[in-house]
Design an enzyme around this catalytic site. Sequence first.
Site, PDB file in Angstrom:
ATOM      1  N   ASP A   1      -0.225   5.371  13.499  1.00  0.00           N
ATOM      2  CA  ASP A   1      -0.510   5.223  12.070  1.00  0.00           C
ATOM      3  C   ASP A   1       0.559   4.330  11.431  1.00  0.00           C
ATOM      4  O   ASP A   1       1.761   4.503  11.682  1.00  0.00           O
ATOM      5  CB  ASP A   1      -0.508   6.616  11.420  1.00  0.00           C
ATOM      6  CG  ASP A   1      -0.939   6.566   9.969  1.00  0.00           C
ATOM      7  OD1 ASP A   1      -2.106   6.892   9.694  1.00  0.00           O
ATOM      8  OD2 ASP A   1      -0.110   6.179   9.111  1.00  0.00           O
TER       9      ASP A   1
ATOM     10  N   HIS B   1      -4.305  -5.736  -1.635  1.00  0.00           N
ATOM     11  CA  HIS B   1      -5.195  -5.242  -0.581  1.00  0.00           C
ATOM     12  C   HIS B   1      -5.490  -6.313   0.475  1.00  0.00           C
ATOM     13  O   HIS B   1      -5.604  -6.025   1.664  1.00  0.00           O
ATOM     14  CB  HIS B   1      -6.489  -4.740  -1.230  1.00  0.00           C
ATOM     15  CG  HIS B   1      -7.281  -3.830  -0.359  1.00  0.00           C
ATOM     16  ND1 HIS B   1      -7.048  -2.469  -0.286  1.00  0.00           N
ATOM     17  CD2 HIS B   1      -8.287  -4.081   0.498  1.00  0.00           C
ATOM     18  CE1 HIS B   1      -7.884  -1.931   0.572  1.00  0.00           C
ATOM     19  NE2 HIS B   1      -8.652  -2.887   1.057  1.00  0.00           N
TER      20      HIS B   1
ATOM     21  N   ASP C   1      -4.999  -6.180   4.426  1.00  0.00           N
ATOM     22  CA  ASP C   1      -5.954  -6.455   5.505  1.00  0.00           C
ATOM     23  C   ASP C   1      -5.335  -7.365   6.572  1.00  0.00           C
ATOM     24  O   ASP C   1      -5.495  -7.138   7.783  1.00  0.00           O
ATOM     25  CB  ASP C   1      -7.219  -7.139   4.941  1.00  0.00           C
ATOM     26  CG  ASP C   1      -8.151  -6.137   4.269  1.00  0.00           C
ATOM     27  OD1 ASP C   1      -7.836  -4.933   4.259  1.00  0.00           O
ATOM     28  OD2 ASP C   1      -9.204  -6.568   3.760  1.00  0.00           O
TER      29      ASP C   1
ATOM     30  N   ASN D   1       0.053  -1.942   0.335  1.00  0.00           N
ATOM     31  CA  ASN D   1      -1.058  -2.435  -0.497  1.00  0.00           C
ATOM     32  C   ASN D   1      -0.625  -2.569  -1.956  1.00  0.00           C
ATOM     33  O   ASN D   1      -0.932  -3.560  -2.619  1.00  0.00           O
ATOM     34  CB  ASN D   1      -2.238  -1.468  -0.436  1.00  0.00           C
ATOM     35  CG  ASN D   1      -3.115  -1.699   0.778  1.00  0.00           C
ATOM     36  OD1 ASN D   1      -3.234  -2.815   1.277  1.00  0.00           O
ATOM     37  ND2 ASN D   1      -3.732  -0.637   1.276  1.00  0.00           N
TER      38      ASN D   1
ATOM     39  N   GLU E   1      -5.839   2.976   8.465  1.00  0.00           N
ATOM     40  CA  GLU E   1      -4.682   2.298   9.079  1.00  0.00           C
ATOM     41  C   GLU E   1      -4.197   3.100  10.282  1.00  0.00           C
ATOM     42  O   GLU E   1      -3.026   3.133  10.592  1.00  0.00           O
ATOM     43  CB  GLU E   1      -3.551   2.076   8.055  1.00  0.00           C
ATOM     44  CG  GLU E   1      -3.551   3.008   6.860  1.00  0.00           C
ATOM     45  CD  GLU E   1      -2.959   4.388   7.164  1.00  0.00           C
ATOM     46  OE1 GLU E   1      -3.788   5.296   7.411  1.00  0.00           O
ATOM     47  OE2 GLU E   1      -1.731   4.544   7.147  1.00  0.00           O
TER      48      GLU E   1
END
Length: 311
Positions: free
Chosen positions: A175, A188, A192, A183, A219
């Site tokens: 994780d 955002h 990505d 973010n 994630e």
Amino acid sequence: MSAQGGESTILIIDDNAETIQLLAAMVRDQGKIIFAMDGAAGLEMARRQRPQLILLDVEMHHMDGFEVCRRIAADPDLPHSPVIFVTAHDSTESELAGLAAGAVDFITKPLIAPVVQARVRTHLRLQAALQSLQGQASRDGLTGLYNRRFFDERMAEEFARHQRQRDLMGVALIDVDHFKLYNDHYGHQMGDTCLKAVAEAIGSGTRRPAEIVARYGGEEFVVLLPNSDWAALEHYGAWICGRVAALQLPHAASLTAPHVSISAGLSAILPEPGSSIEMFLGQADRALYLAKQQGRNCYRVAAEGAGSHGP
Ligand code: GH3
Ligand code: MG
């Protein structure tokens, strides 16, 4: 063309060398031709070479075409390549028997080149489209890694295989640390891009063909580590944390490190009757929770007495 864009492989199974030669000459421009002269050898060749199409003689000694076809449909280790029956009988009964056994089409003798070529072309195209769809359905759109659905299927197969072979298997749940803060800080879209880079580092880090790396959720990633003991898990945990840290992707908002980092929870199991995949993944999840609690940018292995270290 195969789904991978390469040349298709066409397997001809026939106990008559002349028929093999004739068929091969007719379809040689449509793919790589391989052949076998009896059912058992044909099945073995299908297992190893995974052809896109099989041209199968119905009337063979020992194991006839119907039986070969049935075994292909029933054996999960065999590729489900479409089978076209090649037969001297053009009766409705034999056609129905072939379709019932799993064949997709029929070619009757005497062989006529344009007919054979047209049928082969059609089924190669259908097979390529099917393989492409299957490939897309098993992948995650953002990262290109396998998706969770595919992982769950493969996990069930591998769990059963390790149980049969009485071997340890491992799993790693990974994780990204403080990704919400990433973010919030970078937006955002950058999030990505960061996820793709982390996925690439984890996905390209597979060291054995049977390893499966998938995006497990937002994630979070999961890696199936076949035939792995506790020592192998320790090694993998340290290595994968180090690999992502080494990307040195700036993470100015992280409370853990100046760069993007991951935490990993690992677990191994010797599957037995009564043990479950949920339990197995639950152990890895608890180890991940510990890694998060105890500082992040590190891994923990769920095992009594197993070590647990930072990268
Ligand atoms: P921790 O270190 O405890 O894991 O903290 P965290 O912030 O990483 O964990 P949390 O579960 O609070 O937040 C995960 C964030 O990941 C929230 C969510 O918006 C983001 N996320 C999940 N999927 C995507 C995605 O596809 N793209 C982007 N950009 N963000 C995603
Ligand atoms: Mg996170």
